[in-house]
Design a protein around this motif. Structure first.
Motif, mmCIF file in Angstrom:
data_model
loop_
_atom_site.group_PDB
_atom_site.id
_atom_site.type_symbol
_atom_site.label_atom_id
_atom_site.label_comp_id
_atom_site.label_asym_id
_atom_site.label_seq_id
_atom_site.Cartn_x
_atom_site.Cartn_y
_atom_site.Cartn_z
ATOM 1 N N ASP A 121 0.827 -1.219 0.000
ATOM 2 C CA ASP A 121 0.000 0.000 0.000
ATOM 3 C C ASP A 121 0.855 1.260 0.000
ATOM 4 O O ASP A 121 0.409 2.324 -0.411
ATOM 5 C CB ASP A 121 -0.924 0.005 1.221
ATOM 6 N N LYS A 122 2.091 1.124 0.516
ATOM 7 C CA LYS A 122 2.993 2.281 0.531
ATOM 8 C C LYS A 122 3.949 2.245 -0.657
ATOM 9 O O LYS A 122 4.893 3.025 -0.737
ATOM 10 C CB LYS A 122 3.767 2.308 1.842
ATOM 11 N N TRP A 145 1.487 -12.092 -6.836
ATOM 12 C CA TRP A 145 1.194 -10.764 -7.367
ATOM 13 C C TRP A 145 1.442 -10.733 -8.884
ATOM 14 O O TRP A 145 2.412 -11.319 -9.356
ATOM 15 C CB TRP A 145 2.102 -9.709 -6.712
ATOM 16 N N GLN A 193 3.481 1.059 -7.137
ATOM 17 C CA GLN A 193 2.141 1.398 -6.647
ATOM 18 C C GLN A 193 1.222 0.187 -6.752
ATOM 19 O O GLN A 193 1.279 -0.539 -7.734
ATOM 20 C CB GLN A 193 1.593 2.530 -7.517
ATOM 21 N N ARG A 194 0.427 0.025 -5.722
ATOM 22 C CA ARG A 194 -0.536 -1.076 -5.758
ATOM 23 C C ARG A 194 -1.708 -0.644 -6.639
ATOM 24 O O ARG A 194 -2.258 0.440 -6.441
ATOM 25 C CB ARG A 194 -1.010 -1.375 -4.328
ATOM 26 N N GLU A 195 -2.060 -1.524 -7.548
ATOM 27 C CA GLU A 195 -3.135 -1.170 -8.490
ATOM 28 C C GLU A 195 -4.425 -1.928 -8.208
ATOM 29 O O GLU A 195 -5.485 -1.558 -8.662
ATOM 30 C CB GLU A 195 -2.683 -1.460 -9.926
#
Lengths: 232, 196
Positions: free
Chosen positions: A160-161, A187, A213-215
């Protein structure tokens, strides 16, 4: 003969009191020396683990986190091992103090020498091929221990970060691959502008860390990639 | 068994070795130290002579049981004083009473002379007042300060001996003694002002 010496000898005679064996005292003194040495050895193991954890830490990863450099340094301190070191330094002092001549030396002299011995032994142990097995076993089996230390895996387990690490399991095409993180989650990773670094082999089995970045639930967009044991 | 006269020439350490072979020799060590140690117990604890004698007997029994622990690198007197000190303190803690310092007149004069010279307070405090109040003032100090003052000024022990008796480093003993004198100085000055 004086009254006291008469009474004393009479009591010695009547109660059949005999001097304790010389070996009793040698043994007692030996036990304190033994416990002192054990404390120093455990202290050096703590030092070796501290050095391992500090050298294994990604000191520059704070740039990608919402933390100041000072906060990040405090996060890096392996408090658990520092406390273990302090406990065994105290225990070493206690045992040394109870050896036959231990009282001659000042508290700070004993502590400084003990600390020096632990650091020297711990450093030698670290450079002599220290196996961080204790640390790994504790991380796996003692949840409370994991709460006390911050590992490199913890830093690269913050999708998330924008921080994610793990092992490449499958290459899909030039800019897509699958990664298994340290919890065993898979992932789907997409690369920004096909930016896979030239110095890292693009193949399954490679351990990496990524900034991005988490998408989605299990989708990560990677902006930068580094080898797990290399610079971020 | 050796003749009564010849034991006088023996050192404490030789008597320890002989006592380990034949307990009969132990009485010479007892006789050599009983008076000094009895006085020390009374000075340190303020107990009656009878109670102090009971403690002293325990001291000699304990010392006999531990004769093999006697370290020849140490003076026998320091070793036996250490046992005496510990026994007296343990006994007092059982009684839950603070040790009282009792100084007999002979020792009082010697101790006072040494203390007066060290404290350098005569110009501020009346000599008669000092003589009358010093023991009471020492008595009110903390146990750790009282111990070093008694050993240094009343038992006339040097730093090495005090370190061996109290099982504290010499530096710590010196610091304790310095603080004890400062505390004593302050207390005496305070009391003398109230007195005036």
């Amino acid at each position: 003969m004086s009254e006291i010496s008469e009474k004393t000898l009479k009591e010695i005679e009547e109660k059949k009191i005999v001097p304790q064996s010389h070996w009793n005292f040698i043994l007692k003194n030996g036990v304190f020396w033994f416990l002192f040495l054990i404390s120093i050895i455990i202290g050096s193991l703590a030092v070796a683990t501290i050095i391992f954890m500090l050298t294994d830490y990604d000191w520059e990863a704070y740039k990608y986190m919402d933390k100041t450099q000072i906060e990040y340094i405090f996060l890096a301190i392996p408090y658990f091992w520092v406390i273990i070191l302090i406990i065994f330094l105290t225990f070493a002092y206690y045992n040394f103090r109870h050896t036959r001549k231990g009282y001659i030396y000042e508290f700070y002299v004993v502590i400084v020498v003990n600390l020096f011995a632990s650091v020297l032994l711990g450093t030698s142990l670290f450079f002599d091929g220290f196996d961080p097995e204790i640390n790994e076993a504790l991380l796996k089996n003692v949840p409370l221990y994991h709460k006390c230390v911050c590992t490199k895996e913890d830093i690269w387990d913050l999708p998330d970060k924008g921080l994610l690490g793990g092992k490449v399991t499958m290459i899909k095409n030039q800019d897509e691959f699958t990664l298994r993180d340290f919890h065993g989650n898979f992932w789907e990773v997409e690369l920004e502008n096909n930016k896979w670094p030239e110095e890292i082999p693009f193949q399954s089995g490679v351990e990496i860390k990524m900034v991005g970045q988490r998408e989605g639930a299990n989708i990560f967009w990677a902006r930068g990639i580094g080898l797990w044991n290399g610079k971020p | 068994m050796i003749q009564n006269r010849s034991y006088l020439d023996k050192t404490d350490e030789e008597l320890v070795t002989l006592s380990l072979e034949d307990k009969g020799y132990y009485k010479y060590l007892v006789e050599r130290y009983e008076e000094k140690l009895l006085r020390y117990i009374v000075r340190l604890s303020g107990l009656s002579k009878e109670d102090a004698e009971d403690i002293l007997q325990d001291v000699f029994i304990k010392a006999y049981q531990n004769l093999n622990d006697f370290d020849t690198g140490l003076k026998f007197s320091s070793w036996i004083y250490r046992i005496t000190h510990n026994e007296a303190i343990t006994h007092l803690r059982k009684l839950k009473s603070r040790p009282k310092v009792i100084i007999d007149q002979g020792a009082n004069d010697l101790a006072l002379n040494a203390l007066r010279a060290d404290l350098d307070i005569e110009k501020n405090i009346d000599k008669k007042y000092l003589l009358e109040n010093i023991t009471g003032t020492i008595d009110r100090l903390d146990e750790k300060y009282k111990n070093v003052l008694v050993l240094k000024y009343i038992e006339d022990k040097n730093y090495q001996e005090m370190s061996d008796i109290l099982k504290r480093p010499m530096g710590t003993v010196a610091t304790l003694l310095k603080r004890a004198k400062e505390k004593l100085n302050v207390e005496l000055l305070k009391k003398s002002k109230n007195f005036i």
